[in-house]
Design an enzyme around this catalytic site. Structure first.
Site, PDB file in Angstrom:
ATOM      1  N   GLU A  33      -4.255  -1.638   7.261  1.00 10.41           N
ATOM      2  CA  GLU A  33      -5.668  -1.314   7.375  1.00 10.41           C
ATOM      3  C   GLU A  33      -6.417  -2.652   7.421  1.00 10.41           C
ATOM      4  OE1 GLU A  33      -7.355   1.172   4.302  1.00 10.41           O
ATOM      5  OE2 GLU A  33      -9.335   1.042   5.236  1.00 10.41           O
ATOM      6  N   ARG A 259       7.618  -0.765  -3.006  1.00  8.45           N
ATOM      7  CA  ARG A 259       6.741  -1.860  -2.622  1.00  8.45           C
ATOM      8  C   ARG A 259       7.119  -3.099  -3.408  1.00  8.45           C
ATOM      9  NH1 ARG A 259       1.795   0.039  -1.943  1.00  8.45           N
ATOM     10  NH2 ARG A 259       0.613  -1.813  -2.283  1.00  8.45           N
ATOM     11  N   LYS A 269      -5.083  -5.200  -2.230  1.00 10.60           N
ATOM     12  CA  LYS A 269      -6.206  -5.786  -1.507  1.00 10.60           C
ATOM     13  C   LYS A 269      -7.507  -5.619  -2.283  1.00 10.60           C
ATOM     14  CE  LYS A 269      -4.899  -4.030   2.491  1.00 10.60           C
ATOM     15  NZ  LYS A 269      -4.853  -3.611   3.889  1.00 10.60           N
TER      16      LYS A 269
END
Ligand code: ATP
Ligand code: MG
Length: 551
Positions: A33, A259, A269
């Site tokens: 994104e 992850r 983020k």
């Protein structure tokens, strides 16, 4: 650096799918994104997705998952592409989820026509209340059984901008009693009006949700294996439901992996954005940041980052990787590849009394102790040099101290043996200068009749260049970032040394080129301060003292 082809459970699935003929050619995608810079966790996903495509002669798309215009920006789109390229990868197709807004809308209409989606007017609070909990089933929305025609009409008018934000959403009609909360009539579309989307401008005020957008985007692009992180495992039934209920004719397989979490830093983020926005770091490329841009500015190589990603492997086990793993990978890479230089971080002046004033001698030093093919550089020697304060003590504290002491001898690296004849102090007793003499017979030769064990680094005071050196520590004081992670920020994550001296050949060092400053660590010239000579410490050496002392 050798990069062997990794094996992991995802590659085993791909091997099996190719062997059985389920897929003919692997097609993956990396779907960031554009709401921030890429971090090392993304690198794991990049190395996996693009690495698989490379190794299997398949394809990998770069797809911007851009359905939240509030937080997305063109500069992030540019930075992400630059970072993927810098890591050494080229994508096949470049797409935006927003390329598919019209098609996505069409599939939503198809769901409505099949009685599988409805326009709901519950407020967000009511929606939460109706959703139920892990232990209690949800309740059906009073809007759930609208007619297809009414839903079609309302959905079209939602698109046309007739309703305010938050007043209506489109929901899938699945199962309010499902054990999986993601399947309790999830929202597919929401209204966000008055925004300018970086790709579609003001064409839309209706935006699709990730869970609806992602499977359809994957299917449109013919993705075979849609690799995502473990938190999406619970969304897989919805991923499959969407594709099973529309006439798209392609059904990629979603596979989840753990992850990357790194100790002593933050990775999401959201948190990285806070660090930047609140001025707690010097931007997205601050060398303390775990971003690709930060690691690049710090002096990491793409090969080391790829190697790191391959070493940590791909599993379904959530874990936290020690920062030491990342540090040792870059250290190994640079040990082999970085030219050696000398820099004095804490200078103490040495005057060599028996060396003629004004004389310059161009010594020649190898760029690398092991690899002759890396060549040599010129090392000017003169009457005045700097050594590090830590390399001198009036009296040796113990037998292990092989550096310079009053009356003792030491070799200046790649140069002569000097003897300390006199220690000069200021009124407060602080040592300000050493008067030494050199033995002219000791260039490249052992001294006669005595052993000099210590070797220390130095810089010619007349020819070296003053420099600023930035030493980076870990971003956090604690390995795991908790709720109050900002309280754990390490106040010593940046230590600035502004009176260092580096050898002459570094005066015009190019930004980003890595060197080993002997006995100090690996450094590169900072790219953010082009008008000054600033070096970033990439990583410390392991104890190199013992090794160098033998040479
Ligand atoms: P963050 O939580 O840091 O904001 P994100 O998952 O929201 O990350 P995206 O831009 O949506 O960020 O991620 C793009 C791709 O990178 C996704 O496929 C995602 O799963 C993957 N990814 C993100 N963070 C990690 C991580 N720490 N380890 C491995 N893959 C990751
Ligand atoms: Mg995301």
């Amino acid at each position: 650096m050798e990069e062997n082809r990794p094996t992991n459970f995802i590659r085993q699935i791909i091997d099996a799918d190719l062997a059985s003929g389920k897929v003919e050619r692997v097609h993956t995608r990396f779907p960031p994104e554009p709401n921030g810079y890429l971090h090392i966790g993304h690198a794991k996903s990049i190395v996996l997705n693009l690495g698989v495509a490379q190794d299997y002669d398949g394809q990998c798309n770069l797809r911007f998952d851009d359905t939240n215009p509030e937080k997305e920006e063109q500069r992030y789109i540019d930075a992400i592409q630059a970072d993927v390229r810098w890591l050494g990868y080229n994508w096949d197709g470049l797409y935006f989820a927003s390329d598919y807004f019209e098609q996505l809308y069409g599939y939503a209409v198809e769901l409505i026509e099949k009685g599988l989606a409805y326009v709901c007017e519950l407020t967000p609070e009511q929606m939460r209340e109706y959703r139920g909990t892990l232990t209690e089933p949800g309740r059906e929305s009073p809007y759930r059984n609208r007619s297809v025609d009414e839903n079609l009409d309302l959905f079209r008018r939602m698109r046309d901008g007739e309703f305010p934000d938050g007043s209506k959403v489109l929901r899938a009609k699945i199962d309010m009693a499902s054990g999986n909360i993601n399947m309790r009539d999830p929202v597919l579309y929401r209204i966000r009006s008055g925004l300018v989307h970086h790709q579609t401008g003001d064409a839309w005020c209706l935006y699709p949700m990730y869970d609806f957008t992602h499977p359809i985007s994957d299917a449109i692009e013919g993705i075979t294996h849609s690799l995502c992180t473990l938190e999406f495992a619970d969304h897989r039934p919805l991923y499959d439901w969407v594709l099973d209920n529309i006439s798209i004719g392609c059904h990629p397989q979603q596979i989840e992996f753990a992850r990357l979490n790194l100790e002593y830093t933050v990775m999401s983020k959201r948190k990285l954005t806070q660090l930047v926005d609140e001025g707690l770091v010097d931007g997205w490329d601050d060398p303390r940041m775990p971003t690709i841009a930060g690691l690049r500015r710090r002096g990491f190589t793409p090969a080391a980052i790829r190697d790191f990603c391959n070493r940590i492997g791909v599993t379904r086990q959530d874990s936290s990787v020690e920062m030491g793993v990342l540090e040792s990978v870059i250290r190994e890479d640079l040990d082999a590849s970085a030219p050696r230089r000398m820099a004095v971080l804490n200078p103490l002046k040495v005057t060599i009394s028996n060396y003629p004033a004004g004389q310059r001698e161009d010594l020649v030093a190898p760029n690398h102790p092991k690899f002759e093919e890396m060549g040599t550089r010129v090392l000017p020697f003169s009457r005045e040099v700097y050594i590090d304060r830590g390399d001198f003590m009036e009296v040796a504290p113990n037998k292990k101290f092989k550096r310079l002491v009053a009356g003792g001898e030491v070799r200046l690296r790649n140069s002569y043996v000097i003897r300390c004849d006199e220690v000069i102090k200021d009124d407060s007793g602080e040592i300000v200068e050493l008067l030494c003499s050199y033995d002219p017979e000791t260039l490249g030769r052992n001294p006669e009749g005595r052993k000099v064990k210590g070797v220390i680094h130095w810089v010619s005071a007349d020819h070296g260049a003053p420099a600023e050196i930035r030493l980076y520590g870990r971003l956090l004081k604690t390995p795991q970032a908790g709720e109050n992670w900002k309280d754990d920020l390490n106040p010593d994550s940046l230590v600035v040394i502004d009176n260092a001296f580096v050898e002459a050949s570094l005066a015009d060092a190019e930004a980003g080129v890595q060197y080993q400053f002997e006995r100090e660590g690996y450094f590169c010239r900072d790219s953010g301060t082009p008008d000054r000579l600033v070096f970033n410490r990439i990583v410390t050496l392991r104890d190199s003292w013992a090794k160098i002392a033998q040479q």
